[in-house]
Scaffold this active site. Structure first.
Site, PDB file in Angstrom:
ATOM      1  N   TYR A  53       0.825  -1.211   0.000  1.00  0.00           N
ATOM      2  CA  TYR A  53       0.000   0.000   0.000  1.00  0.00           C
ATOM      3  C   TYR A  53       0.858   1.258   0.000  1.00  0.00           C
ATOM      4  CZ  TYR A  53      -3.907  -3.033   1.458  1.00  0.00           C
ATOM      5  OH  TYR A  53      -4.871  -4.004   1.533  1.00  0.00           O
ATOM      6  N   SER A 235     -13.663  -4.606   1.645  1.00  0.00           N
ATOM      7  CA  SER A 235     -14.559  -4.106   0.602  1.00  0.00           C
ATOM      8  C   SER A 235     -16.030  -4.258   0.972  1.00  0.00           C
ATOM      9  CB  SER A 235     -14.273  -4.809  -0.728  1.00  0.00           C
ATOM     10  OG  SER A 235     -14.719  -4.031  -1.819  1.00  0.00           O
ATOM     11  N   GLY A 238     -18.143  -2.457  -1.352  1.00  0.00           N
ATOM     12  CA  GLY A 238     -17.870  -2.757  -2.762  1.00  0.00           C
ATOM     13  C   GLY A 238     -17.162  -1.627  -3.480  1.00  0.00           C
ATOM     14  N   GLY A 240     -17.179   1.350  -2.851  1.00  0.00           N
ATOM     15  CA  GLY A 240     -18.095   2.487  -2.966  1.00  0.00           C
ATOM     16  C   GLY A 240     -19.328   2.215  -3.802  1.00  0.00           C
ATOM     17  N   LEU A 242     -21.787   0.146  -3.433  1.00  0.00           N
ATOM     18  CA  LEU A 242     -23.027  -0.043  -2.684  1.00  0.00           C
ATOM     19  C   LEU A 242     -23.563   1.245  -2.071  1.00  0.00           C
ATOM     20  CD1 LEU A 242     -22.136  -3.505  -1.211  1.00  0.00           C
ATOM     21  CD2 LEU A 242     -24.203  -3.009  -2.528  1.00  0.00           C
ATOM     22  N   GLY A 244     -24.344   3.512  -4.054  1.00  0.00           N
ATOM     23  CA  GLY A 244     -25.224   3.908  -5.147  1.00  0.00           C
ATOM     24  C   GLY A 244     -24.669   5.009  -6.020  1.00  0.00           C
ATOM     25  N   LYS A 245     -23.475   5.503  -5.722  1.00  0.00           N
ATOM     26  CA  LYS A 245     -22.969   6.674  -6.447  1.00  0.00           C
ATOM     27  C   LYS A 245     -22.546   6.374  -7.880  1.00  0.00           C
ATOM     28  CE  LYS A 245     -18.254   6.419  -4.534  1.00  0.00           C
ATOM     29  NZ  LYS A 245     -17.263   7.138  -3.673  1.00  0.00           N
TER      30      LYS A 245
END
Length: 347
Positions: A53, A235, A238, A240, A242, A244-245
């Site tokens: 990372y 995650s 997911g 981001g 999930l 909905g964006k």
């Protein structure tokens, strides 16, 4: 915040774990410090990082997440209050990570990697040291969408990897051992090796798990419960998706997907339809979709801790507030109905 036991160890970790893979690029030093301060104040004692990372991995930022986390722990004087987890890379062609050699989970490479992580983290020991992915070739990171493929390349034997991890436990450099992106076969093989040889017992499995990827339940969940090797779920929202964006092809500016790509796992043919139904459930119960996704993961009986990342204070508050959602029988029923209709659209 609730604490749960890490495997059979004497370590107890918060049900939410702060993932730090954004530190060093998507989030700078000062932002990371503010985030860690807030999380610690809210009762989070568990931070997860990795030698690769920040994400996406590249030579210029390799190890920066560990270095930022290490500086924060040192400056705040919190080493004895933080459960620190990091990971060693499995087989890959990232030669820059090993000074001109492909990575592998061999004795020499693990010893090199752990010493560098200890230096980055400014500590004498790591509480949980995990293999980031298996050394043998397996389907992971969404590669199983096209169906199972068997690979014959064996990689470094699991027993050899476990043996050097045992040496590191004896040397006091690590306290406990875990795996990530591992299969049921790999987990049971490692547990069996521990029983037969007295080598360290793995205490956790860090795999992807969320509303649109519940494949962990198909084999690993039973192992997690019966063998007390709990899931450290990554995650949970997911990447981001999930929230909905990204529905209907949206690509918010400066979002992770817009900046770095690597989002195909959540762009499968039925992904949008499934995610829209989960967003609708969140609206029905007057909760944020991201909070709903988080609390779904946190409430599973095989989950030890739920690893999240947040790129803003607003996102962080939504995630932290998720533990206040009352996960009712009715809510479980509605989520299960969507899962029955769209079973694991994003494995």
């Amino acid at each position: 915040m609730e604490k749960r036991r890490l495997g059979n160890s004497d370590i107890h970790v918060s049900v939410l774990c702060l993932g730090s893979m954004m530190y060093g690029e998507q989030m700078d030093h000062d932002g990371a410090f503010r985030q860690m301060d807030v999380c610690f104040d809210r009762g989070i004692n568990f931070i997860d990082t990795a030698e690769t990372y920040t994400i996406p991995p590249k030579p210029e930022t390799q190890g920066e997440s560990e270095r930022i986390v290490g500086r924060w722990i040192k400056e705040r004087g919190l080493r004895d209050k933080i459960i620190l987890a990091t990971k060693v890379a499995g087989r890959s062609p990232m030669q820059w990570l090993r000074r001109g050699r492909n990575t592998e989970l061999s004795k020499s490479q693990i010893r090199f990697a752990v010493d560098r992580s200890l230096q980055n983290l400014q500590t004498d020991y790591i509480d949980l040291y995990q293999t980031h992915w298996p050394d043998r070739s397996v389907q992971n990171f969404g590669s199983d969408i096209q169906g199972y493929k068997h690979f014959k390349e064996p990689g470094v034997p699991l027993e050899e990897t476990l043996s050097v991890l045992g040496d590191l436990v004896t040397a006091g450099k690590i306290r406990q051992v875990g795996v990530s992106n591992e299969t049921p076969w790999g987990v049971m093989r490692l547990l069996n090796a521990s029983e037969k040889t007295g080598l360290p017992r793995i205490q956790s499995i860090q795999n992807a798990f969320n509303l649109v990827n519940r494949t962990f339940e198909q084999g690993l969940a039973e192992i997690a419960i019966e063998e007390r090797v709990g899931l450290l779920a990554y995650s949970p929202i997911g990447q981001g998706a999930l929230s909905g964006k990204y529905l209907n092809g949206a690509m918010p500016k400066n979002s992770r997907a817009e900046r770095f790509g690597r989002f195909s796992r959540y762009q499968t043919p039925s992904a949008d339809r499934a995610i829209q139904k989960y967003v609708d459930i969140a609206e029905k119960y007057s909760v944020d979709p991201s909070s709903l996704a988080m609390q779904f993961v946190t409430t599973r009986p095989f989950v030890t801790s739920n690893i999240f990342g947040a790129s803003s204070m607003e996102q962080l508050n939504v995630i932290l507030n998720s533990i206040d959602i009352d996960w009712t029988v009715e809510l479980e029923r509605d989520v299960s109905a969507v899962h029955a209709e769209f079973r694991n659209p994003c494995p």
